[in-house]
Design an enzyme around this catalytic site. Sequence first.
Site: not given
Ligand code: NOJ
Length: 535
Positions: A196, A252
């Site tokens: 993310d 790893e």
């Molecule tokens: C990107 C994710 O795709 C989204 O859905 C999320 O709300 C934000 N990152 C925050 O983590």
Amino acid sequence: MENKIPWYHKTSIYHIYPRSFKDSNGDGIGDLQGIIQKLDYIHDLGFESIWSSPFFASPQVDFGYDISDYKNTSPEFGTLDDALQLIEEVHQRGMRIIFDLVLNHTSDEHPWFKESRSSRDNSKADWYLWRDKPNNWNSMTGGNGWHYAKERRQYYWCSFLPFQPDLNWRDPEVKQTMFDIARFWLGKGVDGFRLDIFNTIYKDAEFRDNPFTFKLAPTPDDPSGYFQKMQYSQDQPESFELAKEFRQVCEEFGDKLTVGEITAKRNIVRRFAGDEKNDGLALAFDFEMLEFKFTAEFFRRLIGDIETHFHPPFMPVYVFSNLDKRRSIHRLGNDVRKAKLLHMLQLTMRGVPCMYYGEEIGMTNLKLPFNTALDPIPHKYKHLPRFIFDLLDVTVNRDEVRTPMQWDGTKNAGFSSAEKAWLPVHPNYMHVNVESESKDGKSLLNTIKTLMKFRSENPAILEGSFEFLEGLPTGVLGYARETDGQKLLALLNFAEKAQDVKLNFSEAVYRLTVRDEAQDGSAHLNGFGGLILSA
Ligand code: NOJ
């Protein structure tokens, strides 16, 4: 010649939003057992890898992207044992699964943050980004991203929403702890991670103010907006280094798939995959394509530029829908013919295809009001007239693209036996659903299935080179895919009118529509039709 292309560059990814995929226990919320029930469906569709959005312990304010315990599950999704069973059942089918790791921030309910905010001198005091005075940085969702905590009489930084405080990766303990979380899941057998907002993990060490820009709104390939260039709040040199370090942590445990969510221009996205060698993240999403235009010219430019940046040994990802942006068929005016051609491109291109659940049956956006949204983002904008966002063609209320999977024509589209699913089901579920499309040989679902099978059986597509075909009529995109011993030519007609193409080829091996045909020396393409020829 020895085949050096790693599995994760030849794979295909099916993206599940667990809350909306399949509810196994009738509480209206999708869960891990629900995913397990549907593994055969995904296998049958032909996808090798599954990416599930987060199901870890979380107060669910951003539906799992606000984690309060990385090593446990949220009860509505199931137990840790369910997660382990999911990994095992995926592997039993010869498939792979990657989890969604949120390294940038935690929930403000995470015990680390609770401790960190409690005083200026606790053991986690430096685990988050604390400042006496905020600088000018905007968050990715708009507005200043600094928030006051009275306990410390200081401000903490949030790249996303106020309940998602950013971790301080310059603290070695934070870094080790997060690496160990990755190791924890790798040790349990996961095949990698979707990462993310990976490019925001490091911020400028001196917290310099971001410069001004005239850009009003962020775009999928550039988060700068609201008159601010995100120069110091993302894409820092340490984040490129982190891509390499994280890759090593994963290795790893063997060959693992890492795919970064990177909202940035293509040259920056590429840097997260490595400089000369692909020794950064194995893959990185390129989000300009989420805003695709359905023309041969658009794709010619897009693919040309992607090939320049992601030339071998790098591999691009082709993704047209996700949990945050408009669904691909919505962008196509819900025209199934166009959706078929779009996916023909996606599944025959040099790249890893990533499909968002329901895209295979043509699930589309469900327009929902801002003021009753469960997604927290639209609440920031509900005082503004809705038509502004419709005109800008942006998804603000992400509930619209997260509605329950449409399995059949029964109650809640077969997603859940509850009275009410957590989000409304799209009313088109009576005809847009897996069961009815399975029975229709010409459905989008069956087209995708056929293309997936074709893809898996043809090495030229899985690992071959890519080259554009020249001299084609306007509106037709053509390319060759070639590997030792196999050469395929793809012709895609983005125009509504039928077109004839002169080419040397031997036989048509795939027809997108019933009448697309090939005869010696010339190919006939229906409107929005496509052909694959064996050269
Ligand atoms: C990107 C994710 O795709 C989204 O859905 C999320 O709300 C934000 N990152 C925050 O983590």
